[in-house]
Design an enzyme around this catalytic site. Sequence first.
Site, PDB file in Angstrom:
ATOM      1  NE  ARG A 169      -7.651  -8.208   0.239  1.00  0.00           N
ATOM      2  CZ  ARG A 169      -7.205  -7.446  -0.750  1.00  0.00           C
ATOM      3  NH1 ARG A 169      -6.146  -6.677  -0.582  1.00  0.00           N
ATOM      4  NH2 ARG A 169      -7.817  -7.457  -1.925  1.00  0.00           N
ATOM      5  CE  LYS A 195      -4.422  -1.887   1.212  1.00  0.00           C
ATOM      6  NZ  LYS A 195      -5.441  -2.206   2.197  1.00  0.00           N
TER       7      LYS A 195
HETATM    8  N1  HH2 Z   1      -7.533  -3.777   0.735  1.00  0.00           N
HETATM    9  C1  HH2 Z   1      -7.879  -3.743  -0.571  1.00  0.00           C
HETATM   10  C2  HH2 Z   1      -8.978  -4.478  -1.035  1.00  0.00           C
HETATM   11  N2  HH2 Z   1      -9.697  -5.261  -0.191  1.00  0.00           N
HETATM   12  N3  HH2 Z   1     -10.058  -6.125   1.969  1.00  0.00           N
HETATM   13  C3  HH2 Z   1      -9.732  -6.180   3.270  1.00  0.00           C
HETATM   14  N4  HH2 Z   1     -10.423  -6.958   4.117  1.00  0.00           N
HETATM   15  N5  HH2 Z   1      -8.674  -5.458   3.776  1.00  0.00           N
HETATM   16  C4  HH2 Z   1      -7.918  -4.649   2.988  1.00  0.00           C
HETATM   17  O1  HH2 Z   1      -6.996  -3.980   3.505  1.00  0.00           O
HETATM   18  C5  HH2 Z   1      -8.253  -4.557   1.603  1.00  0.00           C
HETATM   19  C6  HH2 Z   1      -9.344  -5.331   1.117  1.00  0.00           C
HETATM   20  C7  HH2 Z   1      -7.083  -2.911  -1.513  1.00  0.00           C
HETATM   21  O2  HH2 Z   1      -6.042  -3.656  -2.080  1.00  0.00           O
HETATM   22  P1  HH2 Z   1      -6.049  -4.297  -3.537  1.00  0.00           P
HETATM   23  O3  HH2 Z   1      -7.135  -5.319  -3.659  1.00  0.00           O
HETATM   24  O4  HH2 Z   1      -4.701  -4.805  -3.856  1.00  0.00           O
HETATM   25  O5  HH2 Z   1      -6.324  -3.079  -4.502  1.00  0.00           O
HETATM   26  P2  HH2 Z   1      -7.605  -2.588  -5.285  1.00  0.00           P
HETATM   27  O6  HH2 Z   1      -8.658  -2.230  -4.293  1.00  0.00           O
HETATM   28  O7  HH2 Z   1      -7.107  -1.392  -6.065  1.00  0.00           O
HETATM   29  O8  HH2 Z   1      -8.065  -3.710  -6.175  1.00  0.00           O
END
Ligand code: HH2
Length: 311
Positions: free
Chosen positions: A275, A240
Amino acid sequence: MLPPGRVAGPRYDRLQGVAPVAPRRASVVAVHRIMGVVNVTPDSFSDGGEFLDAEVAIRHAVELAEEGADILDVGGESTRPGSVGVDAEAELRRVLPVIDGIRAAGLDTRISVDTSKAAVAAAALDAGADYVNDVTALRGDPELAGLVADRGADVCLMHMLGSPRTMQDDPRYDDVVDEVKAFLEERLAAAVRAGIPEQRVELDPGIGFGKTVAHNLELIDRLDEIVALGRPVVLGTSRKGFLGRITGRDRPRDRTAATLATLVLGLERGASVFRVHDVAAARDALAVAAATLARGWPATTPRTTTRTTTS
Ligand code: HH2
């Protein structure tokens, strides 16, 4: 017989050839799990577009399972700062073939669906998902809580200030940890009122969702206060932006080492689910951290890796 001062616990029973000692923090006794991120999106902040093709996403999911993921988190909508979201149809077109494909490949790894929409969650659960990861903590779709209750699914409730479109516009708290904790306590109570058994709920402070760098760091440092709510805590720090701000690493994929530091800190403070995008690295870092806290390590590799093909 264990020597004086040494205790057996669920994790240590699996360890062979070493006598475990009490961990520094009792909550570390719980077995940790790795949630591997499978983003089927064109625009995710770190891997957008890489796994948009279903076959590529399925292969990636199989690889993450082989690397040690206990849960595969399949998502079809980016929640990166500034994003506006997609409709349920588009989200379903992305995630369903991937969930189907993971199950068709014979993997029995647990699957979470990263969605806030009841229609998407319902179809994903039908296709073999077991767990709903909702970044709105059941506030986004009034149908979702009832669906999770009816299906007996597990659910992750995450804290977010505002919506992805606006959440990074000058977020403010008097005490970020107290406010996130109060929010999660209230959402846990709401979930239970909707008929979801408390044992099915996991909680997530929502790193990067309406937080400054300082807010994220304070949440990680005081994560044990969230753990004190009594439910497993999910930590989503992987790659992040705040890690980039601290290390000067602009490209999210260069933030693996920075991510590992947060996993170790999170484990010591009692987090249960991590995660991550980089599962193999996370598995090793967490294994060494857990062994250090337990003063023991497995005499044999606890996970056997088998190769599964998706063709
Ligand atoms: N962060 C993201 C998405 N889903 N779910 C939980 N429970 N906790 C988190 O910190 C979290 C999440 C964001 O990360 P990412 O999926 O890599 O990115 P994007 O939202 O741009 O797809």
